[in-house]
Design a protein around this motif. Structure first.
Motif, mmCIF file in Angstrom:
data_model
loop_
_atom_site.group_PDB
_atom_site.id
_atom_site.type_symbol
_atom_site.label_atom_id
_atom_site.label_comp_id
_atom_site.label_asym_id
_atom_site.label_seq_id
_atom_site.Cartn_x
_atom_site.Cartn_y
_atom_site.Cartn_z
ATOM 1 N N GLU A 94 0.827 -1.208 0.000
ATOM 2 C CA GLU A 94 0.000 0.000 0.000
ATOM 3 C C GLU A 94 0.860 1.257 0.000
ATOM 4 O O GLU A 94 0.545 2.241 -0.676
ATOM 5 N N ALA A 95 1.940 1.224 0.762
ATOM 6 C CA ALA A 95 2.846 2.375 0.806
ATOM 7 C C ALA A 95 3.479 2.616 -0.559
ATOM 8 O O ALA A 95 3.567 3.762 -1.027
ATOM 9 N N LEU A 96 3.913 1.558 -1.231
ATOM 10 C CA LEU A 96 4.535 1.715 -2.544
ATOM 11 C C LEU A 96 3.525 2.153 -3.596
ATOM 12 O O LEU A 96 3.855 2.915 -4.513
ATOM 13 N N LEU A 97 2.297 1.688 -3.464
ATOM 14 C CA LEU A 97 1.250 2.101 -4.400
ATOM 15 C C LEU A 97 1.028 3.613 -4.323
ATOM 16 O O LEU A 97 0.907 4.287 -5.355
ATOM 17 N N GLU A 101 2.994 8.245 -6.862
ATOM 18 C CA GLU A 101 2.559 9.596 -7.187
ATOM 19 C C GLU A 101 2.791 10.578 -6.037
ATOM 20 O O GLU A 101 3.070 11.751 -6.279
ATOM 21 N N ALA A 102 2.696 10.097 -4.807
ATOM 22 C CA ALA A 102 2.820 11.010 -3.666
ATOM 23 C C ALA A 102 4.247 11.478 -3.442
ATOM 24 O O ALA A 102 4.471 12.579 -2.938
ATOM 25 N N SER A 103 5.226 10.659 -3.818
ATOM 26 C CA SER A 103 6.624 11.005 -3.555
ATOM 27 C C SER A 103 7.496 10.968 -4.810
ATOM 28 O O SER A 103 8.191 11.937 -5.122
ATOM 29 N N LEU A 104 7.465 9.864 -5.539
ATOM 30 C CA LEU A 104 8.395 9.691 -6.656
ATOM 31 C C LEU A 104 8.095 10.625 -7.821
ATOM 32 O O LEU A 104 9.015 11.211 -8.402
ATOM 33 N N ALA A 105 6.833 10.753 -8.189
ATOM 34 C CA ALA A 105 6.494 11.479 -9.413
ATOM 35 C C ALA A 105 6.996 12.916 -9.384
ATOM 36 O O ALA A 105 7.577 13.399 -10.359
ATOM 37 N N GLU A 106 6.787 13.608 -8.277
ATOM 38 C CA GLU A 106 7.205 15.008 -8.196
ATOM 39 C C GLU A 106 8.709 15.149 -8.367
ATOM 40 O O GLU A 106 9.191 16.036 -9.079
#
Length: 204
Positions: A94-97, A101-106
């Motif tokens: 769930e954390a990786l899902l 977008e919450a961390s990596l994408a930006e």
């Protein structure tokens, strides 16, 4: 039947991948990007933010790809795309899902967008991306995917950002992520999504 509003070269490919895995059809409405590579204004008639992917189902409009993926596995009673509920692996998943977008994408976009314009990223931006890709390499570990050989929702969610990084040759110093991307592209659901709607990332 679900209606999927699918923008070209977008996160909509994630939804098509999961639908292919679930062997579920959809009514797909395709949208081309404009000359500035932006979503067309007509998508605002579906969602106020003009987002894609967006699905319509039983009168409900649902955006955000992670939410859509979760919705689809719940709707179709699928248990093959997440580890067993309540286990440590489930919560790691769930954390990786959400991480995609919450961390990596930006962080990734701070390097991808300059590359899209043929420019190098700033040193701080590249350094930040390297930290994230090192972290992701650790999460893949012995793989072959995040949680073994079966593509989970988190793999599908990460695929779009990884596809963009690969498209702009930003994985050269991260061979574990490059190999992970090769394995993702061999997944039947990915292949079906590409055949149906084209590549995730824009061509060179």
């Amino acid at each position: 039947m679900i209606t999927l509003h699918a923008l070209k070269y977008s996160r909509a490919a994630r939804v098509l991948w999961l639908l292919a895995d679930l062997d579920q059809p959809c009514n797909r409405v395709d949208y081309d990007r404009d000359q500035n590579f932006r979503a067309p204004e007509c998508l605002r008639r579906i969602h106020p933010l003009g987002k894609s992917p967006v699905i319509e189902d039983d009168g409900h409009v649902i955006a955000e790809s992670a939410t859509i993926l979760r919705y689809l596995v719940a709707k179709y009673g699928d248990h093959d795309h997440t580890p067993p509920v309540g286990t440590p692996a489930f919560w790691q998943h769930e954390a990786l899902l959400d991480y995609a977008e919450a961390s990596l994408a930006e962080v990734a976009l701070q390097v991808i967008l300059p590359a899209f314009q043929g420019k190098p990223a700033s040193e701080p931006a590249q350094s930040a991306l390297n930290r994230h890709l090192d972290y992701l390499s650790q999460e893949i570990s012995d793989g072959p995917l995040l949680f073994g050989g079966r593509a989970m929702l988190a793999d599908i969610q990460l695929s779009y950002i990884v596809a963009l990084l690969a498209r702009f040759d930003l994985l050269t110093d991260h061979p574990a992520i490059a190999a992970y991307w090769d394995r993702l592209q061999a997944q039947p659901g990915y292949i079906a999504a590409v055949q149906a709607h084209g590549l995730m990332a824009p061509p060179a």
